[in-house]
Scaffold this motif. Structure first.
Motif, mmCIF file in Angstrom:
data_model
loop_
_atom_site.group_PDB
_atom_site.id
_atom_site.type_symbol
_atom_site.label_atom_id
_atom_site.label_comp_id
_atom_site.label_asym_id
_atom_site.label_seq_id
_atom_site.Cartn_x
_atom_site.Cartn_y
_atom_site.Cartn_z
ATOM 1 N N ALA A 1 0.836 -1.202 0.000
ATOM 2 C CA ALA A 1 0.000 0.000 0.000
ATOM 3 C C ALA A 1 0.872 1.254 0.000
ATOM 4 O O ALA A 1 0.569 2.236 -0.681
ATOM 5 C CB ALA A 1 -0.943 -0.009 1.198
ATOM 6 N N ALA B 1 -8.273 -3.918 2.426
ATOM 7 C CA ALA B 1 -8.107 -2.512 2.806
ATOM 8 C C ALA B 1 -6.910 -1.889 2.092
ATOM 9 O O ALA B 1 -6.977 -0.738 1.649
ATOM 10 C CB ALA B 1 -7.946 -2.398 4.323
ATOM 11 N N ALA B 2 -5.820 -2.632 1.962
ATOM 12 C CA ALA B 2 -4.641 -2.115 1.260
ATOM 13 C C ALA B 2 -4.962 -1.853 -0.206
ATOM 14 O O ALA B 2 -4.516 -0.849 -0.776
ATOM 15 C CB ALA B 2 -3.474 -3.090 1.394
ATOM 16 N N TYR C 1 -7.079 1.282 -0.301
ATOM 17 C CA TYR C 1 -6.211 2.433 -0.071
ATOM 18 C C TYR C 1 -5.415 2.768 -1.341
ATOM 19 O O TYR C 1 -5.314 3.932 -1.738
ATOM 20 C CB TYR C 1 -5.260 2.156 1.094
ATOM 21 C CG TYR C 1 -4.266 3.254 1.319
ATOM 22 C CD1 TYR C 1 -4.591 4.366 2.088
ATOM 23 C CD2 TYR C 1 -2.993 3.200 0.750
ATOM 24 C CE1 TYR C 1 -3.681 5.394 2.286
ATOM 25 C CE2 TYR C 1 -2.080 4.217 0.946
ATOM 26 C CZ TYR C 1 -2.427 5.310 1.710
ATOM 27 O OH TYR C 1 -1.522 6.324 1.898
ATOM 28 N N THR C 2 -4.857 1.748 -1.961
ATOM 29 C CA THR C 2 -4.076 1.946 -3.180
ATOM 30 C C THR C 2 -4.961 2.551 -4.272
ATOM 31 O O THR C 2 -4.522 3.435 -5.011
ATOM 32 C CB THR C 2 -3.444 0.621 -3.639
ATOM 33 O OG1 THR C 2 -2.656 0.098 -2.557
ATOM 34 C CG2 THR C 2 -2.544 0.807 -4.838
ATOM 35 N N SER D 1 -7.369 4.579 -3.758
ATOM 36 C CA SER D 1 -7.534 6.002 -3.437
ATOM 37 C C SER D 1 -6.311 6.810 -3.838
ATOM 38 O O SER D 1 -6.440 7.953 -4.271
ATOM 39 C CB SER D 1 -7.855 6.194 -1.956
ATOM 40 O OG SER D 1 -6.731 5.952 -1.140
ATOM 41 N N LEU E 1 -9.265 -0.418 6.753
ATOM 42 C CA LEU E 1 -8.849 0.699 5.909
ATOM 43 C C LEU E 1 -8.289 1.829 6.770
ATOM 44 O O LEU E 1 -7.270 2.433 6.422
ATOM 45 C CB LEU E 1 -10.022 1.189 5.055
ATOM 46 C CG LEU E 1 -9.735 2.309 4.059
ATOM 47 C CD1 LEU E 1 -8.579 1.962 3.136
ATOM 48 C CD2 LEU E 1 -10.993 2.626 3.260
ATOM 49 N N ILE F 1 -4.769 0.846 7.680
ATOM 50 C CA ILE F 1 -3.819 1.028 6.573
ATOM 51 C C ILE F 1 -3.482 2.507 6.411
ATOM 52 O O ILE F 1 -2.308 2.879 6.263
ATOM 53 C CB ILE F 1 -4.394 0.465 5.255
ATOM 54 C CG1 ILE F 1 -4.527 -1.065 5.321
ATOM 55 C CG2 ILE F 1 -3.552 0.889 4.051
ATOM 56 C CD1 ILE F 1 -3.240 -1.832 5.309
ATOM 57 N N ARG F 2 -4.492 3.358 6.464
ATOM 58 C CA ARG F 2 -4.238 4.807 6.350
ATOM 59 C C ARG F 2 -3.311 5.287 7.447
ATOM 60 O O ARG F 2 -2.360 6.039 7.203
ATOM 61 C CB ARG F 2 -5.554 5.570 6.415
ATOM 62 C CG ARG F 2 -6.367 5.509 5.170
ATOM 63 C CD ARG F 2 -7.598 6.397 5.278
ATOM 64 N NE ARG F 2 -8.396 6.290 4.092
ATOM 65 C CZ ARG F 2 -9.693 6.043 4.078
ATOM 66 N NH1 ARG F 2 -10.361 5.900 5.199
ATOM 67 N NH2 ARG F 2 -10.344 5.962 2.930
ATOM 68 N N CYS G 1 0.277 4.080 6.940
ATOM 69 C CA CYS G 1 0.960 4.838 5.885
ATOM 70 C C CYS G 1 1.344 6.237 6.346
ATOM 71 O O CYS G 1 2.408 6.746 5.987
ATOM 72 C CB CYS G 1 0.115 4.865 4.617
ATOM 73 S SG CYS G 1 0.078 3.252 3.781
#
Length: 137
Positions: free
Chosen positions: A44, A77-78, A81-82, A84, A121, A124-125, A128
């Motif tokens: 991600a 979720a990754a 996220y990717t 997005s 999610l 993950i956010r 990151c």
């Protein structure tokens, strides 16, 4: 698993995306517990179309297995996220009504009482953001 998890996090912080293929292969193999989430976070963080492909390959394999409590939620979720980051829509294939995600989620006994992808999610956010802060300091 500790060494693998640490290596994945270090690759993510240093943006060592030349480890992408190896991390994707390790995720797909799912040989050991507790490391897959870190592979997902690293992919991600790299955030390219190839990373999305690797996450989708994992989901294509393991969303067919509701009996396995591996890294399906983190990988989903990754991928979201990717999407997005890339302004793409690869996750919708899995998330749509009748898709692999809703079916896996419904059939996976270990997921009952869970709120679905939103918690993962958010994780993950947050991961990151923390990685970005570490990389920039």
């Amino acid at each position: 698993w500790r060494e693998r998890r640490t290596a994945a996090w270090l690759a993510a912080v240093s943006r060592r995306d030349h480890f992408r293929e190896r991390l994707g292969a390790l995720l797909l193999e799912s040989e050991v517990c507790c490391a897959g989430g870190a592979y997902c976070v690293a992919l991600a963080r790299f955030g390219t179309a190839r990373d999305a492909d690797l996450l989708a390959a994992y989901l294509d394999r393991y969303l067919h297995r509701p009996d396995l409590a591996y890294d399906q939620p983190t990988a989903m979720a990754a991928l979201a996220y990717t999407d997005s980051v890339l302004h793409s829509d690869r996750a919708s294939h899995f998330l749509q009504e009748g898709g692999l995600w809703p079916q896996w989620f419904q059939d996976a006994p270990h997921m009952h009482g869970n709120d679905g992808i939103s918690t993962y999610l958010g994780g993950i956010r947050l991961a990151c953001v923390v990685i970005d802060e570490c990389a920039n300091s």
